[in-house]
Design a protein around this motif. Structure first.
Motif, short mmCIF file in Angstrom:
data_model
loop_
_atom_site.label_atom_id
_atom_site.label_comp_id
_atom_site.label_asym_id
_atom_site.label_seq_id
_atom_site.Cartn_x
_atom_site.Cartn_y
_atom_site.Cartn_z
N GLN A 1 0.87 -1.14 -0.26
CA GLN A 1 0.20 -0.28 -0.10
C GLN A 1 0.52 1.28 0.49
O GLN A 1 0.61 2.17 -0.56
N THR B 1 2.29 2.22 -3.16
CA THR B 1 1.82 2.42 -4.32
C THR B 1 1.57 3.73 -4.46
O THR B 1 1.41 4.43 -5.03
N ARG C 1 4.09 5.26 -4.97
CA ARG C 1 4.54 6.02 -6.81
C ARG C 1 3.20 6.77 -7.35
O ARG C 1 3.86 7.48 -8.50
#
Ligand SMILES: [Zn+2]
Length: 147
Positions: A131, A134, A137
């Motif tokens: 998580q 992500t 990112r």
């Protein structure tokens, strides 16, 4: 042969007894010492409700995030989460349980409900890593977009 048995709870219930006469007699004797099916189910339900109440009380001090998913998933996952966290936080430090405390995905709780405590904590840590990776990112993408 169907026999009506008066159970220990006082209720009568029909049973399909099979085997030799002696086996049927033994089974009938044993059945008389047990509760009927309805009472058995009611007892089980009461036990589960009592256990659920204990679990809720055990985690009432935790500030848990809301679960996400469909109503059905949330309702099921919430029961699982309450039970698992009550056991986890009882045996481990809050820091060890931290990742589990943060999981809000109802489906995750349902999918991982049969894991052992150790595996559950590891899976939660892994989920948290994914998580945050992500999220990192996403923020990089955001930055490149604004740049
Ligand atoms: Zn009964």
């Amino acid at each position: 042969m169907e026999q009506r048995i008066i159970h220990a709870c006082g209720h009568e219930q029909a049973h399909d007894l099979t085997g030799f006469d002696s086996q049927q007699a033994r089974k009938a004797r044993w059945l008389k010492t047990t509760t009927c099916r309805d009472c058995f189910v009611a007892e089980k339900r009461a036990e589960e409700a009592a256990a659920a109440a204990l679990s809720s009380a055990a985690i009432s001090h935790l500030d848990l995030p809301l679960l996400t998913g469909t109503d059905r998933q949330i309702s099921w996952a919430s029961t699982i989460r309450t039970k698992r966290l009550a056991a986890l936080t009882n045996l481990n430090s809050n820091a060890d349980c931290y990742a589990c405390l943060q999981v809000t995905d109802a489906k995750w709780w349902i999918d991982h409900r049969d894991l052992t405590d150790v595996d559950l904590m590891a899976a939660a840590t892994q989920a948290a890593d994914i998580q945050s990776a992500t999220a990192a990112r996403a923020s990089i993408t955001d930055m490149s977009r604004t740049a």
